[in-house]
Design an enzyme around this catalytic site. Structure first.
Site, short mmCIF file in Angstrom:
data_model
loop_
_atom_site.label_atom_id
_atom_site.label_comp_id
_atom_site.label_asym_id
_atom_site.label_seq_id
_atom_site.Cartn_x
_atom_site.Cartn_y
_atom_site.Cartn_z
N ARG A 1 4.27 -16.63 26.70
CA ARG A 1 3.45 -15.60 27.33
C ARG A 1 2.80 -16.13 28.61
O ARG A 1 2.62 -15.40 29.58
CB ARG A 1 2.37 -15.13 26.34
CG ARG A 1 1.53 -13.98 26.87
CD ARG A 1 0.63 -13.39 25.80
NE ARG A 1 -0.50 -14.25 25.50
CZ ARG A 1 -1.37 -14.03 24.53
NH1 ARG A 1 -1.21 -12.99 23.73
NH2 ARG A 1 -2.36 -14.85 24.32
N ARG B 1 -1.74 -15.64 31.69
CA ARG B 1 -3.12 -15.57 31.19
C ARG B 1 -3.78 -16.93 31.34
O ARG B 1 -3.19 -17.95 31.00
CB ARG B 1 -3.11 -15.15 29.71
CG ARG B 1 -3.85 -13.85 29.46
CD ARG B 1 -3.75 -13.44 28.03
NE ARG B 1 -4.60 -14.22 27.15
CZ ARG B 1 -4.88 -13.86 25.91
NH1 ARG B 1 -4.37 -12.75 25.41
NH2 ARG B 1 -5.65 -14.62 25.16
N ARG C 1 -15.07 -12.87 14.42
CA ARG C 1 -14.45 -14.19 14.47
C ARG C 1 -15.40 -15.28 13.97
O ARG C 1 -14.99 -16.45 13.90
CB ARG C 1 -14.11 -14.52 15.92
CG ARG C 1 -12.74 -14.08 16.35
CD ARG C 1 -12.63 -14.40 17.85
NE ARG C 1 -11.32 -14.82 18.22
CZ ARG C 1 -10.48 -14.03 18.91
NH1 ARG C 1 -10.81 -12.82 19.25
NH2 ARG C 1 -9.32 -14.49 19.25
N LYS D 1 -1.47 -10.02 17.06
CA LYS D 1 -2.48 -9.02 16.72
C LYS D 1 -2.53 -7.88 17.75
O LYS D 1 -2.57 -6.71 17.36
CB LYS D 1 -3.88 -9.65 16.65
CG LYS D 1 -4.05 -10.68 15.55
CD LYS D 1 -5.49 -11.15 15.44
CE LYS D 1 -6.02 -11.80 16.70
NZ LYS D 1 -5.41 -13.12 17.02
N ARG E 1 -7.92 -23.34 21.33
CA ARG E 1 -8.11 -22.04 20.67
C ARG E 1 -7.70 -22.12 19.21
O ARG E 1 -8.32 -21.50 18.34
CB ARG E 1 -7.30 -20.96 21.41
CG ARG E 1 -7.99 -20.52 22.70
CD ARG E 1 -7.04 -19.88 23.68
NE ARG E 1 -6.44 -18.66 23.19
CZ ARG E 1 -5.27 -18.19 23.60
NH1 ARG E 1 -4.57 -18.84 24.49
NH2 ARG E 1 -4.81 -17.07 23.12
P1 ADP Z 1 -6.29 -14.65 21.08
O1 ADP Z 1 -6.39 -14.02 19.73
O2 ADP Z 1 -4.87 -14.82 21.54
O3 ADP Z 1 -7.11 -15.89 21.22
P2 ADP Z 1 -8.00 -12.58 22.28
O4 ADP Z 1 -7.55 -11.67 23.35
O5 ADP Z 1 -8.31 -11.98 20.97
O6 ADP Z 1 -6.85 -13.66 22.18
O7 ADP Z 1 -9.28 -13.40 22.77
C1 ADP Z 1 -9.29 -14.09 24.00
C2 ADP Z 1 -10.62 -14.81 24.20
O8 ADP Z 1 -11.69 -13.84 24.25
C3 ADP Z 1 -11.04 -15.77 23.08
O9 ADP Z 1 -10.44 -17.04 23.22
C4 ADP Z 1 -12.57 -15.79 23.30
O10 ADP Z 1 -12.93 -16.58 24.40
C5 ADP Z 1 -12.88 -14.35 23.65
N1 ADP Z 1 -13.17 -13.55 22.43
C6 ADP Z 1 -12.43 -12.50 21.97
N2 ADP Z 1 -12.97 -11.98 20.85
C7 ADP Z 1 -14.07 -12.74 20.57
C8 ADP Z 1 -15.05 -12.74 19.53
N3 ADP Z 1 -15.00 -11.85 18.52
N4 ADP Z 1 -16.04 -13.68 19.57
C9 ADP Z 1 -16.10 -14.56 20.57
N5 ADP Z 1 -15.21 -14.64 21.57
C10 ADP Z 1 -14.20 -13.74 21.59
#
Ligand code: ADP
Length: 194
Positions: A128, A134, A89, A14, A145
């Site tokens: 990654r 990360r 989400r 994404k 996750r």
């Molecule tokens: P990925 O899609 O690889 O899990 P992201 O960078 O989108 O990575 O998100 C990393 C972390 O940030 C998530 O695991 C969560 O802890 C937090 N996060 C991101 N977006 C949201 C959201 N919309 N609601 C709640 N937590 C979020």
């Protein structure tokens, strides 16, 4: 005016696609994950609140996430449209986004669902982890996750499907090929790139 959501499991690509598509469509890419990560890196108050949650692969509480997105969408650059990556989400976040859009008298154009097989995304995330280090890319946290995504986020696809907003795109293959698939799918929906 182009208002897009990019949805998909962790590791589907994404973030990579969001940056390219934002450029292509002339709208800001807004990634809640990036916003949280930069706050953690800068040790802001928000960063201190979300650090442990992110490291465990859990979701940041809706109230906090919603407030950040409402604030970001109220900024001038988002008036021409936006590409939201990683938000909403949860159902609560869908409701908040609906409220924000209704207030602005606008609506979403398309929800792009980037699809990728679990084994492939886990392999990508582990790779990654080696490259970027990360904190949430360890195998145990990756599994969590994925579970959190399946439980809390995949039901959103049904919600947007009922509104006929979802386009499904295969996230496997070269970055440029995936971008081309998304651009084609959006063009089929009448969304032309800038
Ligand atoms: P990925 O899609 O690889 O899990 P992201 O960078 O989108 O990575 O998100 C990393 C972390 O940030 C998530 O695991 C969560 O802890 C937090 N996060 C991101 N977006 C949201 C959201 N919309 N609601 C709640 N937590 C979020």
């Amino acid at each position: 005016m182009t208002r897009l959501l990019l949805v998909g499991p962790p590791g589907a690509g994404k973030g990579t696609q969001a940056a390219i598509l934002a450029e292509t469509f002339g709208v800001p890419a807004i990634s809640t994950g990036d916003i949280f990560r930069s706050n953690v890196a800068n040790e802001t108050l928000l960063g201190l609140q979300v650090k442990a949650i992110m490291e465990a692969g859990e979701y940041v509480p809706d109230a906090l996430t919603n407030e950040i997105v409402a604030d970001r969408l109220s900024q001038a650059d988002a008036r021409v449209g936006f590409l939201l990556d990683g938000y909403p989400r949860t159902i609560d976040q869908v409701n908040e986004l609906d409220r924000i859009l209704a207030t602005d008298n606008t609506a979403l154009d398309v929800v792009v669902l980037l699809e990728a097989d679990t084994d492939v995304v886990v392999a990508r995330l582990l790779k990654r982890a080696n490259e970027q280090g990360r904190a949430d890319d360890t195998e145990e946290v990756i599994r969590n996750r994925m579970d959190v995504y399946a439980e809390q986020t995949s039901p959103l696809i049904d919600v947007y499907d009922k509104r006929h907003l979802v386009v499904r795109v295969d996230g496997l293959g070269a970055v440029a090929d995936v971008t081309a698939r998304i651009v084609d799918a959006l063009a089929a929906r009448g969304l032309a790139s800038a």
